[in-house]
Motif scaffolding. Structure first.
Motif, PDB file in Angstrom:
ATOM      1  N   GLY A   1      -0.060 -13.951  -7.154  1.00  0.00           N
ATOM      2  CA  GLY A   1      -0.527 -12.520  -6.963  1.00  0.00           C
ATOM      3  C   GLY A   1      -1.896 -12.013  -6.919  1.00  0.00           C
ATOM      4  O   GLY A   1      -2.309 -10.958  -6.619  1.00  0.00           O
ATOM      5  N   SER A   2      -2.604 -12.953  -7.598  1.00  0.00           N
ATOM      6  CA  SER A   2      -4.189 -12.708  -7.794  1.00  0.00           C
ATOM      7  C   SER A   2      -4.843 -13.043  -6.384  1.00  0.00           C
ATOM      8  O   SER A   2      -4.508 -13.846  -5.708  1.00  0.00           O
ATOM      9  CB  SER A   2      -4.512 -13.369  -8.802  1.00  0.00           C
ATOM     10  N   SER A   3      -5.822 -12.142  -6.103  1.00  0.00           N
ATOM     11  CA  SER A   3      -6.516 -12.188  -5.064  1.00  0.00           C
ATOM     12  C   SER A   3      -7.794 -13.313  -5.119  1.00  0.00           C
ATOM     13  O   SER A   3      -8.113 -13.870  -4.165  1.00  0.00           O
ATOM     14  CB  SER A   3      -7.162 -11.004  -4.448  1.00  0.00           C
ATOM     15  N   TYR A   4      -8.112 -13.367  -6.201  1.00  0.00           N
ATOM     16  CA  TYR A   4      -9.226 -14.599  -6.620  1.00  0.00           C
ATOM     17  C   TYR A   4      -9.065 -14.907  -8.336  1.00  0.00           C
ATOM     18  O   TYR A   4      -8.457 -14.127  -9.070  1.00  0.00           O
ATOM     19  CB  TYR A   4     -10.424 -14.043  -6.203  1.00  0.00           C
ATOM     20  N   VAL A   5      -9.734 -16.032  -8.588  1.00  0.00           N
ATOM     21  CA  VAL A   5      -9.750 -16.683  -9.896  1.00  0.00           C
ATOM     22  C   VAL A   5     -11.234 -16.840  -9.947  1.00  0.00           C
ATOM     23  O   VAL A   5     -11.883 -17.039  -9.267  1.00  0.00           O
ATOM     24  CB  VAL A   5      -8.870 -17.498 -10.328  1.00  0.00           C
ATOM     25  N   LYS A   6     -11.664 -16.810 -11.429  1.00  0.00           N
ATOM     26  CA  LYS A   6     -13.009 -17.347 -11.555  1.00  0.00           C
ATOM     27  C   LYS A   6     -13.009 -18.306 -12.888  1.00  0.00           C
ATOM     28  O   LYS A   6     -12.261 -18.209 -13.681  1.00  0.00           O
ATOM     29  CB  LYS A   6     -13.782 -15.965 -12.252  1.00  0.00           C
TER      30      LYS A   6
ATOM     31  N   CYS B   1     -10.490 -16.844 -15.507  1.00  0.00           N
ATOM     32  CA  CYS B   1      -9.807 -15.585 -15.502  1.00  0.00           C
ATOM     33  C   CYS B   1      -9.441 -15.211 -14.005  1.00  0.00           C
ATOM     34  O   CYS B   1      -9.697 -15.948 -12.862  1.00  0.00           O
ATOM     35  CB  CYS B   1     -10.997 -14.380 -15.836  1.00  0.00           C
ATOM     36  N   ASN B   2      -8.578 -14.482 -13.845  1.00  0.00           N
ATOM     37  CA  ASN B   2      -8.152 -13.678 -12.678  1.00  0.00           C
ATOM     38  C   ASN B   2      -8.760 -12.543 -12.264  1.00  0.00           C
ATOM     39  O   ASN B   2      -9.760 -11.912 -12.880  1.00  0.00           O
ATOM     40  CB  ASN B   2      -6.648 -13.728 -12.701  1.00  0.00           C
ATOM     41  N   ASP B   3      -8.476 -11.862 -11.250  1.00  0.00           N
ATOM     42  CA  ASP B   3      -8.907 -10.455 -10.560  1.00  0.00           C
ATOM     43  C   ASP B   3      -8.874  -9.366 -11.759  1.00  0.00           C
ATOM     44  O   ASP B   3      -9.525  -8.462 -11.553  1.00  0.00           O
ATOM     45  CB  ASP B   3      -8.611 -10.426  -9.283  1.00  0.00           C
ATOM     46  N   SER B   4      -7.918  -9.425 -12.521  1.00  0.00           N
ATOM     47  CA  SER B   4      -7.729  -8.492 -13.225  1.00  0.00           C
ATOM     48  C   SER B   4      -8.276  -8.814 -14.764  1.00  0.00           C
ATOM     49  O   SER B   4      -8.082  -8.030 -15.802  1.00  0.00           O
ATOM     50  CB  SER B   4      -6.173  -8.385 -13.808  1.00  0.00           C
TER      51      SER B   4
ATOM     52  N   TRP C   1     -11.181 -17.380  -4.064  1.00  0.00           N
ATOM     53  CA  TRP C   1     -10.317 -16.326  -3.145  1.00  0.00           C
ATOM     54  C   TRP C   1      -9.031 -17.007  -2.716  1.00  0.00           C
ATOM     55  O   TRP C   1      -9.085 -17.974  -2.033  1.00  0.00           O
ATOM     56  CB  TRP C   1     -11.226 -15.493  -2.481  1.00  0.00           C
ATOM     57  N   ASN C   2      -8.140 -16.080  -2.776  1.00  0.00           N
ATOM     58  CA  ASN C   2      -6.856 -16.487  -1.998  1.00  0.00           C
ATOM     59  C   ASN C   2      -7.022 -16.837  -0.389  1.00  0.00           C
ATOM     60  O   ASN C   2      -6.177 -17.451   0.141  1.00  0.00           O
ATOM     61  CB  ASN C   2      -5.559 -15.710  -2.338  1.00  0.00           C
ATOM     62  N   THR C   3      -7.914 -16.201   0.016  1.00  0.00           N
ATOM     63  CA  THR C   3      -8.454 -16.475   1.556  1.00  0.00           C
ATOM     64  C   THR C   3      -8.990 -17.795   1.710  1.00  0.00           C
ATOM     65  O   THR C   3      -9.174 -18.486   2.809  1.00  0.00           O
ATOM     66  CB  THR C   3      -9.255 -15.619   2.006  1.00  0.00           C
ATOM     67  N   GLY C   4      -9.281 -18.383   0.451  1.00  0.00           N
ATOM     68  CA  GLY C   4     -10.195 -19.890   0.645  1.00  0.00           C
ATOM     69  C   GLY C   4     -11.454 -19.792   0.493  1.00  0.00           C
ATOM     70  O   GLY C   4     -12.119 -20.943   0.550  1.00  0.00           O
ATOM     71  N   GLN C   5     -11.861 -18.734   0.445  1.00  0.00           N
ATOM     72  CA  GLN C   5     -13.705 -18.604   0.178  1.00  0.00           C
ATOM     73  C   GLN C   5     -13.781 -18.922  -1.235  1.00  0.00           C
ATOM     74  O   GLN C   5     -13.073 -18.705  -2.065  1.00  0.00           O
ATOM     75  CB  GLN C   5     -13.944 -17.071   0.418  1.00  0.00           C
ATOM     76  N   ILE C   6     -14.773 -19.837  -1.390  1.00  0.00           N
ATOM     77  CA  ILE C   6     -15.497 -20.237  -2.738  1.00  0.00           C
ATOM     78  C   ILE C   6     -16.759 -19.839  -2.897  1.00  0.00           C
ATOM     79  O   ILE C   6     -17.872 -20.052  -2.002  1.00  0.00           O
ATOM     80  CB  ILE C   6     -15.352 -21.754  -2.743  1.00  0.00           C
ATOM     81  N   VAL C   7     -17.077 -19.096  -4.074  1.00  0.00           N
ATOM     82  CA  VAL C   7     -18.398 -18.319  -4.165  1.00  0.00           C
ATOM     83  C   VAL C   7     -18.998 -18.980  -5.532  1.00  0.00           C
ATOM     84  O   VAL C   7     -18.180 -18.743  -6.614  1.00  0.00           O
ATOM     85  CB  VAL C   7     -18.374 -16.942  -4.120  1.00  0.00           C
ATOM     86  N   VAL C   8     -20.039 -19.114  -5.537  1.00  0.00           N
ATOM     87  CA  VAL C   8     -20.934 -19.452  -6.769  1.00  0.00           C
ATOM     88  C   VAL C   8     -22.121 -18.344  -7.030  1.00  0.00           C
ATOM     89  O   VAL C   8     -22.741 -18.179  -6.208  1.00  0.00           O
ATOM     90  CB  VAL C   8     -21.658 -20.836  -6.732  1.00  0.00           C
ATOM     91  N   LYS C   9     -21.654 -17.601  -8.365  1.00  0.00           N
ATOM     92  CA  LYS C   9     -22.865 -16.638  -8.429  1.00  0.00           C
ATOM     93  C   LYS C   9     -23.062 -16.220 -10.054  1.00  0.00           C
ATOM     94  O   LYS C   9     -22.182 -17.072 -10.718  1.00  0.00           O
ATOM     95  CB  LYS C   9     -22.302 -15.351  -7.907  1.00  0.00           C
TER      96      LYS C   9
ATOM     97  N   THR D   1      -7.011 -17.108 -19.098  1.00  0.00           N
ATOM     98  CA  THR D   1      -5.873 -18.031 -19.744  1.00  0.00           C
ATOM     99  C   THR D   1      -6.755 -19.421 -20.070  1.00  0.00           C
ATOM    100  O   THR D   1      -7.583 -19.534 -19.956  1.00  0.00           O
ATOM    101  CB  THR D   1      -4.774 -18.476 -18.422  1.00  0.00           C
ATOM    102  N   GLN D   2      -5.603 -20.416 -20.729  1.00  0.00           N
ATOM    103  CA  GLN D   2      -6.148 -21.763 -21.014  1.00  0.00           C
ATOM    104  C   GLN D   2      -6.090 -22.687 -19.787  1.00  0.00           C
ATOM    105  O   GLN D   2      -6.796 -23.465 -19.721  1.00  0.00           O
ATOM    106  CB  GLN D   2      -5.295 -21.983 -22.231  1.00  0.00           C
ATOM    107  N   THR D   3      -5.390 -22.381 -18.727  1.00  0.00           N
ATOM    108  CA  THR D   3      -5.002 -23.203 -17.777  1.00  0.00           C
ATOM    109  C   THR D   3      -5.329 -22.713 -16.502  1.00  0.00           C
ATOM    110  O   THR D   3      -4.974 -21.225 -16.221  1.00  0.00           O
ATOM    111  CB  THR D   3      -3.677 -23.942 -17.665  1.00  0.00           C
ATOM    112  N   LEU D   4      -5.733 -23.251 -15.488  1.00  0.00           N
ATOM    113  CA  LEU D   4      -6.026 -22.863 -14.113  1.00  0.00           C
ATOM    114  C   LEU D   4      -5.586 -23.774 -13.181  1.00  0.00           C
ATOM    115  O   LEU D   4      -6.043 -25.036 -13.304  1.00  0.00           O
ATOM    116  CB  LEU D   4      -7.291 -22.425 -13.885  1.00  0.00           C
TER     117      LEU D   4
END
Length: 195
Positions: free
Chosen positions: A163-168, A135-138, A185-193, A142-145
Motif C-alpha cells: 500500500g505504500s506509494s514509495y520506499v526510501k 523507510c516508506n512514504d509514511s 516508487w510503486n510506478t517503477g520510478q527510481i530517484v537518487v537525491k 523497518t529492518q527489512t525491505l
C-alpha cells in the motif's frame, strides 16, 4: 659590430623581482592548501553519490529482469515470475553493508532464504557508507525491505510495505555527516537525491 656593455640596454633584460616571485608563490601555496583541505570531504561526498547510484542501478537491473527475463529451460519449476532486491539491516542476516538481487518463483512471498539458488548476486557496499534506514512514504522505518518486480510489469511491489506509494533507502557516510536517499516508487520510478 662588437657589443660593449655601454651599448646594451640592461633595463629591457630585467626579470621578476624577488618580491613579485614571493607573492606569486604565496598565493599558489594558499590555493593549494585550500584545495587539499577540502579534498577528503569532496572525495567522501563523491563516493556516497557513486554508491547511491550503484544501488539505484541494481534496483533498475531487477526491474529490467522482471520485465523480460526468466530462467533458461523448459521446466516451469526453474522459471521465475519476479525479480527483486532484498535489504535486511539485522547484522546476523545481511547488515548495513549488504543486499541481495534475487529471483522469485512465488511473487507473493518475496525473498525467502529457503531457496539458496534464488540469490542472483550478493552486493556489498564498499567504502565509507552504509544503509542507515529503510523507510516508506509514511516515514515508518523497518529492518527489512523487499522490492519486487513481477514479470512483464515495470511497477514495483513492496512486500514489507503493501500500500505504500514509495520506499526510501537512506545511505549515510561513516566519515562525514552526509546522507543520500534512493526512492523507489510503486510506478517503477527510481530517484537518487540528497536527504
Amino acid at each position: 659590430m662588437i657589443l660593449k656593455p655601454e651599448n646594451l640596454n640592461l633595463k629591457a633584460i630585467s626579470g621578476f623581482s624577488l618580491i613579485e616571485m614571493m607573492v606569486v608563490l604565496t598565493i599558489f601555496g594558499i590555493m593549494t592548501a585550500v584545495v587539499l583541505a577540502n579534498f577528503p570531504a569532496f572525495r567522501d561526498k563523491t563516493a556516497l553519490d557513486l554508491i547511491a547510484q550503484e544501488i539505484a542501478t541494481t534496483i533498475r537491473q531487477a526491474q529490467v529482469y522482471g520485465i523480460g527475463t526468466r530462467s533458461a529451460g523448459a521446466d516451469p519449476s526453474t522459471q521465475f515470475s519476479a525479480y527483486g532486491i532484498y535489504f535486511d539491516l539485522n547484522p546476523a542476516v545481511l547488515g548495513k553493508k549488504n543486499f541481495y538481487l534475487y529471483a522469485d518463483k512465488n511473487p507473493n512471498d518475496g525473498y525467502s532464504d529457503e531457496d539458496p539458488n534464488s540469490v542472483i548476486e550478493n552486493f556489498a557496499i564498499r567504502g565509507a557508507a552504509e544503509v542507515k534506514e529503510l523507510c516508506n512514504d509514511s516515514n515508518d522505518c523497518t529492518q527489512t525491505l523487499d522490492i519486487l518486480f513481477q514479470r512483464f510489469y515495470p511497477e514495483a511491489s513492496f512486500i514489507n510495505n503493501p500500500g505504500s506509494s514509495y520506499v526510501k533507502i537512506i545511505l549515510r557516510s561513516t566519515r562525514i555527516n552526509d546522507t543520500r536517499s534512493i526512492e523507489v516508487w510503486n510506478t517503477g520510478q527510481i530517484v537518487v537525491k540528497p536527504s
